[in-house]
Design a protein around this motif. Structure first.
Motif, PDB file in Angstrom:
ATOM      1  N   HIS A   1      -4.851  11.091  -5.345  1.00  0.00           N
ATOM      2  CA  HIS A   1      -4.504  10.493  -4.051  1.00  0.00           C
ATOM      3  C   HIS A   1      -4.980  11.308  -2.860  1.00  0.00           C
ATOM      4  O   HIS A   1      -5.252  10.763  -1.795  1.00  0.00           O
ATOM      5  CB  HIS A   1      -2.981  10.282  -3.991  1.00  0.00           C
ATOM      6  N   ASP A   2      -5.124  12.644  -3.059  1.00  0.00           N
ATOM      7  CA  ASP A   2      -5.474  13.487  -1.900  1.00  0.00           C
ATOM      8  C   ASP A   2      -6.782  13.059  -1.233  1.00  0.00           C
ATOM      9  O   ASP A   2      -6.936  13.145  -0.014  1.00  0.00           O
ATOM     10  CB  ASP A   2      -5.517  14.968  -2.300  1.00  0.00           C
ATOM     11  N   LYS A   3      -7.742  12.556  -2.040  1.00  0.00           N
ATOM     12  CA  LYS A   3      -9.030  12.145  -1.462  1.00  0.00           C
ATOM     13  C   LYS A   3      -8.919  10.812  -0.711  1.00  0.00           C
ATOM     14  O   LYS A   3      -9.813  10.450   0.053  1.00  0.00           O
ATOM     15  CB  LYS A   3     -10.089  12.025  -2.552  1.00  0.00           C
ATOM     16  N   LEU A   4      -7.839  10.084  -0.958  1.00  0.00           N
ATOM     17  CA  LEU A   4      -7.669   8.771  -0.313  1.00  0.00           C
ATOM     18  C   LEU A   4      -6.951   8.895   1.025  1.00  0.00           C
ATOM     19  O   LEU A   4      -7.121   8.072   1.929  1.00  0.00           O
ATOM     20  CB  LEU A   4      -6.869   7.842  -1.237  1.00  0.00           C
ATOM     21  N   GLU A   5      -6.137   9.949   1.104  1.00  0.00           N
ATOM     22  CA  GLU A   5      -5.262  10.147   2.279  1.00  0.00           C
ATOM     23  C   GLU A   5      -6.008  10.013   3.627  1.00  0.00           C
ATOM     24  O   GLU A   5      -5.541   9.304   4.521  1.00  0.00           O
ATOM     25  CB  GLU A   5      -4.588  11.527   2.159  1.00  0.00           C
ATOM     26  N   PRO A   6      -7.192  10.660   3.805  1.00  0.00           N
ATOM     27  CA  PRO A   6      -7.860  10.608   5.113  1.00  0.00           C
ATOM     28  C   PRO A   6      -8.233   9.197   5.561  1.00  0.00           C
ATOM     29  O   PRO A   6      -8.461   8.971   6.753  1.00  0.00           O
ATOM     30  CB  PRO A   6      -9.139  11.433   4.893  1.00  0.00           C
ATOM     31  N   PHE A   7      -8.319   8.247   4.629  1.00  0.00           N
ATOM     32  CA  PHE A   7      -8.762   6.899   5.001  1.00  0.00           C
ATOM     33  C   PHE A   7      -7.639   6.015   5.522  1.00  0.00           C
ATOM     34  O   PHE A   7      -7.872   5.004   6.162  1.00  0.00           O
ATOM     35  CB  PHE A   7      -9.459   6.218   3.814  1.00  0.00           C
ATOM     36  N   LYS A   8      -6.397   6.444   5.219  1.00  0.00           N
ATOM     37  CA  LYS A   8      -5.247   5.613   5.595  1.00  0.00           C
ATOM     38  C   LYS A   8      -5.199   5.384   7.096  1.00  0.00           C
ATOM     39  O   LYS A   8      -4.894   4.292   7.558  1.00  0.00           O
ATOM     40  CB  LYS A   8      -3.955   6.288   5.134  1.00  0.00           C
TER      41      LYS A   8
END
Ligand SMILES: NC(=O)c1ccc[n+]([C@@H]2O[C@H](COP(=O)([O-])OP(=O)(O)OC[C@H]3O[C@@H](n4cnc5c(N)ncnc54)[C@H](OP(=O)(O)O)[C@@H]3O)[C@@H](O)[C@H]2O)c1
Length: 255
Positions: free
Chosen positions: A36-43
């Protein structure tokens, strides 16, 4: 066009950032990644994120798969049943994978979706990629071609040229940057601070590339700056004596 990107690593993230910067509607983009850490910046952009590849594929017109080549067969196996081959196209970003591999992995009782093999470079991030697209099924109007046009230049090529394209444009980013670094080191030896030297080299390389985009031949532009007996020709000849052109050509050759 709704887009799903499976894999939020170097390439998947760069494509996503490039799309967002190009004005692509973030709500039409879904990204999946196991961690999930790589997805966080896109939120914060309003992009949908998930750790479930199947979920990401739902409603997408185009599914971009940007995972390491050895993980690819498993990802395809995982999403195959979810995809609607009649209306969902797939674009696979993976080095060393063939069109026949993809047809085999996607095959469903003799059917395949619209598939492209695509080879962008990391400059998709700043919308200056040199991207190559190989239509494995479908044609040169596959949906990924339109999408990659938002992220730089696109050439639709035959699959046999893909290794050459990868060397010239994907590895080519590193080769071009190695020139920038070498010239920067030279600039420091000449007396500039490192950051200043890099800025100067970057602007010079941009200028050189712009001259070529005005339609001139590289050698003609070189002739314009080589005064007989002058500094530039001395510099060029010293570089050639050290093997510049041969070193570049050798570096581009596979194996
Ligand atoms: N980098 C380049 O310049 C470049 C250029 C052209 C083509 N390519 C190709 O692009 C592809 C991706 O390369 P990359 O450099 O982006 O690699 P990367 O940085 O390692 O990214 C791959 C991503 O895939 C994720 N992943 C792993 N298993 C997955 C699964 N089952 N489902 C969904 N995502 C999964 C990884 O997640 P975790 O790390 O969180 O596990 C990682 O974020 C490769 O096939 C490569 O050949 C790369």
């Amino acid at each position: 066009m709704k887009v799903a990107i499976l894999g939020a690593g170097a390439m998947g993230s760069a494509i996503a950032y490039g799309l967002i910067e190009s004005g692509y509607v973030p709500g039409d983009l879904k990204i999946s990644n196991p961690h999930h850490d790589k997805l966080e910046p896109f939120k914060k952009f309003g992009v949908s994120v998930t750790t479930d590849n199947k979920e990401a594929c739902k409603e997408a017109d185009l599914v971009i798969i940007a995972v390491k080549p050895w993980i690819l067969p498993d990802v395809i196996k995982e999403i195959k049943d979810t995809l609607n081959y009649n209306c969902q196209a797939v674009s696979v970003v993976a080095a060393g994978v063939t069109g026949d591999d993809l047809k085999g992995w996607f095959d469903y009782n003799g059917y395949c979706p619209t598939i492209s093999l695509s080879m962008p470079n990391t400059a998709v991030r700043c919308r200056e990629s040199m991207t190559f697209a190989v239509p494995v099924t479908g044609n040169d109007r596959n949906p990924d071609v339109e999408l990659y046009r938002r992220l730089g230049e696109v050439k639709v090529i035959e699959e046999r040229l893909l290794p050459a394209a990868t060397s010239l444009a994907s590895c080519g980013i590193a080769y071009a940057l190695r020139y920038v670094r070498a010239a920067t080191e030279g600039g420091v030896q000449l007396g500039f601070r490192a950051s200043e030297a890099q800025d100067i080299v970057v602007q010079t390389v941009k200028g050189a590339a712009s001259l070529l985009s005005c339609g001139e031949h590289a050698e003609l532009e070189i002739d314009k700056v080589t005064t007989p007996g002058g500094l530039t020709i001395k510099g060029l000849n010293a570089m050639e004596k050290a093997g510049f052109t041969q070193a570049v050509i050798k570096g581009l050759m596979p194996g």
